[in-house]
Scaffold this motif. Structure first.
Motif, mmCIF file in Angstrom:
data_model
loop_
_atom_site.group_PDB
_atom_site.id
_atom_site.type_symbol
_atom_site.label_atom_id
_atom_site.label_comp_id
_atom_site.label_asym_id
_atom_site.label_seq_id
_atom_site.Cartn_x
_atom_site.Cartn_y
_atom_site.Cartn_z
ATOM 1 N N THR A 34 -1.966 118.237 -17.627
ATOM 2 C CA THR A 34 -0.802 117.394 -17.332
ATOM 3 C C THR A 34 -1.076 115.935 -17.709
ATOM 4 O O THR A 34 -0.221 115.250 -18.290
ATOM 5 N N LYS A 35 -2.281 115.489 -17.406
ATOM 6 C CA LYS A 35 -2.643 114.106 -17.749
ATOM 7 C C LYS A 35 -2.633 113.915 -19.265
ATOM 8 O O LYS A 35 -2.142 112.894 -19.775
ATOM 9 N N ARG A 36 -3.160 114.905 -19.982
ATOM 10 C CA ARG A 36 -3.197 114.775 -21.442
ATOM 11 C C ARG A 36 -1.795 114.884 -22.043
ATOM 12 O O ARG A 36 -1.467 114.217 -23.030
ATOM 13 N N GLY A 86 0.135 111.813 -22.132
ATOM 14 C CA GLY A 86 -0.286 110.939 -23.213
ATOM 15 C C GLY A 86 0.234 111.395 -24.561
ATOM 16 O O GLY A 86 -0.114 110.808 -25.585
ATOM 17 N N GLY A 87 1.061 112.439 -24.557
ATOM 18 C CA GLY A 87 1.697 112.904 -25.784
ATOM 19 C C GLY A 87 0.918 113.954 -26.546
ATOM 20 O O GLY A 87 1.268 114.275 -27.698
ATOM 21 N N LYS A 142 0.127 117.305 -27.942
ATOM 22 C CA LYS A 142 0.905 118.520 -28.133
ATOM 23 C C LYS A 142 0.155 119.760 -27.636
ATOM 24 O O LYS A 142 0.734 120.657 -27.023
ATOM 25 N N GLU A 143 -1.151 119.811 -27.896
ATOM 26 C CA GLU A 143 -1.943 120.982 -27.473
ATOM 27 C C GLU A 143 -1.876 121.167 -25.967
ATOM 28 O O GLU A 143 -1.740 122.289 -25.468
ATOM 29 N N ALA A 144 -1.934 120.055 -25.232
ATOM 30 C CA ALA A 144 -1.869 120.127 -23.773
ATOM 31 C C ALA A 144 -0.496 120.633 -23.318
ATOM 32 O O ALA A 144 -0.392 121.412 -22.364
ATOM 33 N N LYS A 145 0.562 120.194 -24.003
ATOM 34 C CA LYS A 145 1.918 120.664 -23.651
ATOM 35 C C LYS A 145 2.042 122.165 -23.897
ATOM 36 O O LYS A 145 2.648 122.882 -23.093
#
Length: 366
Positions: free
Chosen positions: A149-151, A154-155, A157-160
């Motif tokens: 969520t923190k990453r 920061g935008g 894409k992989e984290a999303k």
């Protein structure tokens, strides 16, 4: 490629006895007390496949090499394992490494073996193990979701993309459902696999019954079968005691007579491996020649170039074509050359989808 199947369950349900029978060894200490298996015992067993023997006879092969499967006997789990109770941390760590779970459930009453819960109830035992695995998965996802969520803020894409898998799976777990009921999109499959969730692994329920129920099962098995059907899981009924006795018989005719006397057509090993095959969507293809007849395992839907790579990476890298004969055609014609003369050998390209039983000769150049 084979598969690695972890044998799990509560203490004293017959895990180590079954493991010893399956691998025909005595490497796992079967004893009437919890935690007699402290480190996972690993055994490799061949897949019994009469097709391979027939091919070897026709091809006059010097060596016959069946495909191999790995079974891991993992220490018994107790309530609180997800919080480190008993041998919980070791149990959970070892189970992450396997491809599928063979969950052994005690389905026989009486006897001298003491049940850790004081009574025989296979569904309660299944719930105990499943709950501990789900709690461990929730704990793992909570930490990963926080970090992702923190990453994502920061935008990244992989984290999303990761959150798109982790969050719905976490909600399923919170609702008391295992991760394996989640249906990822094709794009989400790699992310889901990387999570290595304990409840995301396919499950095979192994009902350990008394000798008299080995052929038809019993009331306990019927309850487990209902649960398996509702979950989309598989079930196999075996008697670990019978399997242990069969493993001591070296004469094939004697083994066959013993099984027939009990109303069984095949060993529990064969049934467990066949169920594991179905569980992991695996198929077998063959190579056959004067030097060697060998069985190879690939996922259902594998392309010819992928099957070639299972033999050697050079086969895939320099792939030219696959010369394919269907198993039935190979037998009917009496061998490779006769099948070729009869027009039953096909040249297939790298994207050909391998069929179960195909006899294949790969042409390559590196």
């Amino acid at each position: 490629m084979g598969f690695c199947c972890g044998i799990v369950g509560l203490p004293n349900v017959g895990k180590s006895t079954l493991f010893n029978a399956l691998t025909a060894t005595a490497s796992a200490a079967a004893a009437n007390y919890p935690f007699c298996t402290i480190e996972p015992n690993v055994g490799r067993v061949p897949l019994p496949d009469p097709r391979l023997d027939r091919l070897a006879t026709i091809a006059k092969s010097v060596r016959v090499v069946p495909t191999q499967f790995e079974f891991v006997d993992i220490a018994g789990l107790v309530r609180g394992a997800s919080k480190g109770e008993g041998l919980g941390n070791q149990f959970l760590g070892h189970i992450r490494e396997v491809d599928a779970i063979a969950h052994v459930l005690r389905c026989f009453d009486g006897g001298d073996i003491v049940h850790v819960e004081g009574s025989v109830d296979p569904l309660r035992d299944a719930d105990t193990v499943e709950t501990e695995l789900m709690l461990a998965d929730i704990d793992s996802l909570e930490r990963r979701c926080d970090a992702a969520t923190k990453r994502a803020r920061g935008g990244e894409k992989e984290a999303k993309d990761q959150l798109g898998v982790m969050e719905p799976v976490r909600e399923l777990l919170r609702a008391g459902k295992p991760a394996r009921v989640f249906t990822p999109t094709p794009e989400q499959v790699p992310i889901f696999r990387q999570l290595q969730l304990l409840t995301g692994k396919p499950v095979l329920y192994v009902c350990n019954v008394e000798e008299a129920a080995a052929a038809a099962g019993n009331a306990h098995c019927a309850r487990v079968a209902e649960r398996a059907a509702a979950e989309g899981a598989s079930i196999v009924v075996v008697s670990a005691a019978i399997e242990a006795e069969v493993a001591t018989l070296t004469d094939e005719a004697e083994r066959r007579e013993f099984l027939e006397h009990l109303g069984l057509q095949e060993t529990g090993l064969t049934r467990v491996i066949r169920a594991g095959y179905d569980l992991l969507h695996l198929i077998t293809y063959f190579t056959a020649g004067p030097k060697e007849a060998r069985a190879w395992t690939v996922p259902r839907g594998a392309r010819a170039v992928e099957a070639a790579g299972v033999i050697h990476t050079d086969f895939a890298r320099g792939f030219i074509c696959a010369e394919v004969i269907a198993y039935d055609d190979y037998l009917a014609c009496g061998g490779e050359q006769a099948a070729k003369d009869a027009g039953k050998m096909r040249q297939e390209g790298r994207d050909y989808v391998v069929k179960d039983g195909d006899v294949i000769l790969f042409r390559f150049n590196v």
